[in-house]
Scaffold this motif. Structure first.
Motif, PDB file in Angstrom:
ATOM      1  N   ILE A  55      -0.783 -21.831  -2.585  1.00 52.05           N
ATOM      2  CA  ILE A  55      -0.531 -21.776  -4.115  1.00 52.05           C
ATOM      3  C   ILE A  55      -0.090 -23.315  -4.651  1.00 52.05           C
ATOM      4  N   ALA A  56       0.318 -24.034  -3.949  1.00 51.35           N
ATOM      5  CA  ALA A  56       0.529 -25.447  -4.287  1.00 51.35           C
ATOM      6  C   ALA A  56      -0.931 -25.989  -4.305  1.00 51.35           C
ATOM      7  N   ARG A  57      -1.915 -25.729  -3.228  1.00 56.89           N
ATOM      8  CA  ARG A  57      -3.148 -26.345  -3.506  1.00 56.89           C
ATOM      9  C   ARG A  57      -4.101 -25.791  -4.484  1.00 56.89           C
ATOM     10  N   THR A  58      -3.791 -24.627  -4.563  1.00 52.47           N
ATOM     11  CA  THR A  58      -4.979 -24.074  -5.679  1.00 52.47           C
ATOM     12  C   THR A  58      -4.514 -24.149  -6.967  1.00 52.47           C
ATOM     13  N   ALA A  59      -3.058 -24.028  -7.251  1.00 54.31           N
ATOM     14  CA  ALA A  59      -2.544 -24.103  -8.851  1.00 54.31           C
ATOM     15  C   ALA A  59      -2.328 -25.561  -9.205  1.00 54.31           C
ATOM     16  N   PHE A  60      -1.886 -26.353  -8.274  1.00 49.31           N
ATOM     17  CA  PHE A  60      -1.135 -27.864  -8.804  1.00 49.31           C
ATOM     18  C   PHE A  60      -1.836 -28.919  -8.098  1.00 49.31           C
ATOM     19  N   SER A  61      -3.087 -28.647  -7.468  1.00 43.82           N
ATOM     20  CA  SER A  61      -3.661 -30.000  -6.794  1.00 43.82           C
ATOM     21  C   SER A  61      -5.364 -29.758  -7.384  1.00 43.82           C
ATOM     22  N   PRO A  62      -5.694 -30.819  -7.743  1.00 46.57           N
ATOM     23  CA  PRO A  62      -7.284 -30.752  -8.160  1.00 46.57           C
ATOM     24  C   PRO A  62      -7.983 -30.674  -6.786  1.00 46.57           C
ATOM     25  N   ASP A  63      -8.937 -29.797  -7.144  1.00 52.90           N
ATOM     26  CA  ASP A  63      -9.931 -29.399  -5.746  1.00 52.90           C
ATOM     27  C   ASP A  63     -10.758 -30.858  -5.578  1.00 52.90           C
ATOM     28  N   ALA A  64     -10.820 -31.257  -4.350  1.00 49.78           N
ATOM     29  CA  ALA A  64     -11.459 -32.401  -3.949  1.00 49.78           C
ATOM     30  C   ALA A  64     -13.011 -32.502  -4.295  1.00 49.78           C
ATOM     31  N   ARG A  65     -13.717 -31.617  -4.412  1.00 50.02           N
ATOM     32  CA  ARG A  65     -15.026 -31.493  -4.768  1.00 50.02           C
ATOM     33  C   ARG A  65     -15.385 -31.343  -6.065  1.00 50.02           C
ATOM     34  N   THR A  66     -14.598 -30.664  -7.020  1.00 48.52           N
ATOM     35  CA  THR A  66     -14.913 -30.470  -8.426  1.00 48.52           C
ATOM     36  C   THR A  66     -13.877 -31.440  -9.448  1.00 48.52           C
ATOM     37  N   GLY A  67     -12.595 -31.411  -8.673  1.00 55.04           N
ATOM     38  CA  GLY A  67     -11.501 -32.141  -9.539  1.00 55.04           C
ATOM     39  C   GLY A  67     -11.004 -31.042 -10.451  1.00 55.04           C
ATOM     40  N   ASP A  68     -11.181 -29.920 -10.392  1.00 53.20           N
ATOM     41  CA  ASP A  68     -10.600 -28.797 -11.190  1.00 53.20           C
ATOM     42  C   ASP A  68      -9.375 -28.048 -10.346  1.00 53.20           C
ATOM     43  N   TYR A  69      -8.537 -27.636 -11.199  1.00 48.88           N
ATOM     44  CA  TYR A  69      -7.426 -26.873 -10.863  1.00 48.88           C
ATOM     45  C   TYR A  69      -7.924 -25.600 -10.538  1.00 48.88           C
ATOM     46  N   LEU A  70      -8.104 -25.031  -9.519  1.00 52.61           N
ATOM     47  CA  LEU A  70      -8.782 -23.819  -9.108  1.00 52.61           C
ATOM     48  C   LEU A  70      -8.396 -22.546  -9.784  1.00 52.61           C
ATOM     49  N   LEU A  71      -7.020 -22.277  -9.421  1.00 57.24           N
ATOM     50  CA  LEU A  71      -6.435 -21.199 -10.164  1.00 57.24           C
ATOM     51  C   LEU A  71      -6.488 -21.208 -11.783  1.00 57.24           C
ATOM     52  N   LEU A  72      -6.308 -22.342 -12.106  1.00 54.74           N
ATOM     53  CA  LEU A  72      -6.352 -22.328 -13.688  1.00 54.74           C
ATOM     54  C   LEU A  72      -7.822 -22.115 -14.228  1.00 54.74           C
ATOM     55  N   ASN A  73      -8.695 -22.682 -13.601  1.00 53.03           N
ATOM     56  CA  ASN A  73     -10.045 -22.593 -13.714  1.00 53.03           C
ATOM     57  C   ASN A  73     -10.659 -21.219 -13.568  1.00 53.03           C
ATOM     58  N   ASP A  74     -10.296 -20.607 -12.392  1.00 54.55           N
ATOM     59  CA  ASP A  74     -10.643 -19.140 -12.462  1.00 54.55           C
ATOM     60  C   ASP A  74     -10.047 -18.199 -13.191  1.00 54.55           C
ATOM     61  N   THR A  75      -8.760 -18.417 -13.601  1.00 54.15           N
ATOM     62  CA  THR A  75      -7.913 -17.584 -14.552  1.00 54.15           C
ATOM     63  C   THR A  75      -8.776 -17.611 -15.892  1.00 54.15           C
ATOM     64  N   LEU A  76      -8.970 -18.762 -16.488  1.00 48.48           N
ATOM     65  CA  LEU A  76      -9.578 -18.932 -17.755  1.00 48.48           C
ATOM     66  C   LEU A  76     -10.825 -18.268 -17.850  1.00 48.48           C
TER      67      LEU A  76
END
Length: 271
Positions: A55-76
């Protein structure tokens, strides 16, 4: 005193409501501990700490490749598709449902067709939608709309037909036209029922959304779940499933609050 007449107080109601959740969590913890004791590398039931790390990795840490917060980006991305489709479905259902329920000629014309369309499995149409509309957002929104709209239309039409006939006759006696009857008599009474119908459609709408995202998408909750399944990443899949469930609960609660605020006279009916 008979059980049917026993009503728990607020504390007991809260405890009873929380009990099933506590039992599910306890069963998961015990099952995870048992599997990890046999095989520390087991991925099927990761520990709570492993879930927390994911959860911490997907929600609160930017993705190393894209720089996006995966959970937030996927949710939106998913909510944009879902809300767009539900808004379109609601608008279509409101118009068509009222016309079918109120006008006998329209009912004779469209009711059999809507009933037939509602029996078509929407997921069976997914390959057709992708071929006709491409792999973009249009096909995903169309799938949700096709899956939800017939149910909303049929439910709304039945609610219109259930209105007391005396109300329609009285409005006609006072000189109201069909248009005025629809706006002044029918619409205020079926609007809260439409909100409840949308609430009941949230589960199927999420199902169609995830199915569409799993096949062709570059972001979204369903996309992420099916992307990581090839790695057996249950530490990501389980939190995503829980998050989808929480989003459904939040949307359902928001619709209840909307219904109660807009139609307080209807607030005592239903959950």
């Amino acid at each position: 005193m008979r059980l049917i007449n026993r009503r728990p107080d607020r504390t007991a109601m809260l405890a009873l409501a929380m009990l099933p959740f506590a039992l599910v969590i306890l069963a998961y913890v015990l099952g995870s501990a048992a599997r990890l004791a046999e095989n520390p590398a087991d991925k099927l039931l990761p520990s709570l700490s492993t879930l927390g790390d994911a959860i911490a990795r997907t929600a609160f840490s930017p993705d190393a490749r894209t720089g996006d917060y995966l959970l937030l980006n996927d949710t939106l991305a998913s909510l944009d598709r879902l809300i767009s489709a539900l808004a379109l479905s609601t608008a279509i259902a409101l118009v068509v449902g009222v016309l079918i329920g109120l006008l006998p000629a329209v009912r004779a014309l469209l009711a059999p067709f809507v009933a037939m369309v509602s029996m078509v499995p929407p997921l069976a149409l997914l390959p057709i939608l992708f071929i006709v509309m491409g792999l973009g957002e249009t096909s995903k929104i169309a799938l949700i709309t096709i899956g939800v709209t017939p149910f909303l239309i049929r439910d709304l039409a039945m609610r219109v037909q259930e209105l007391p006939r005396e109300q329609i006759i009285k409005a006609e006696t006072l000189g109201a036209s069909s248009w005025q009857i629809a706006l002044r008599v029918v619409l205020p009474q079926i609007a809260p029922r439409l909100i409840d119908a949308v609430r009941l459609s949230l589960g199927p709408a999420f199902l169609f959304l995830i199915a569409a995202e799993a096949i062709a998408a570059e972001s979204g909750l369903g996309y992420r779940i099916f992307l990581v399944r090839r790695y057996l990443a249950m530490d990501v899949i389980l939190p995503y499933v829980a998050w989808i469930t929480l989003l459904s609960v939040i949307m359902d609660y928001a619709l209840v609050r909307l219904r109660r605020a807009a139609f307080p006279w209807f607030g005592g009916r239903g959950a």
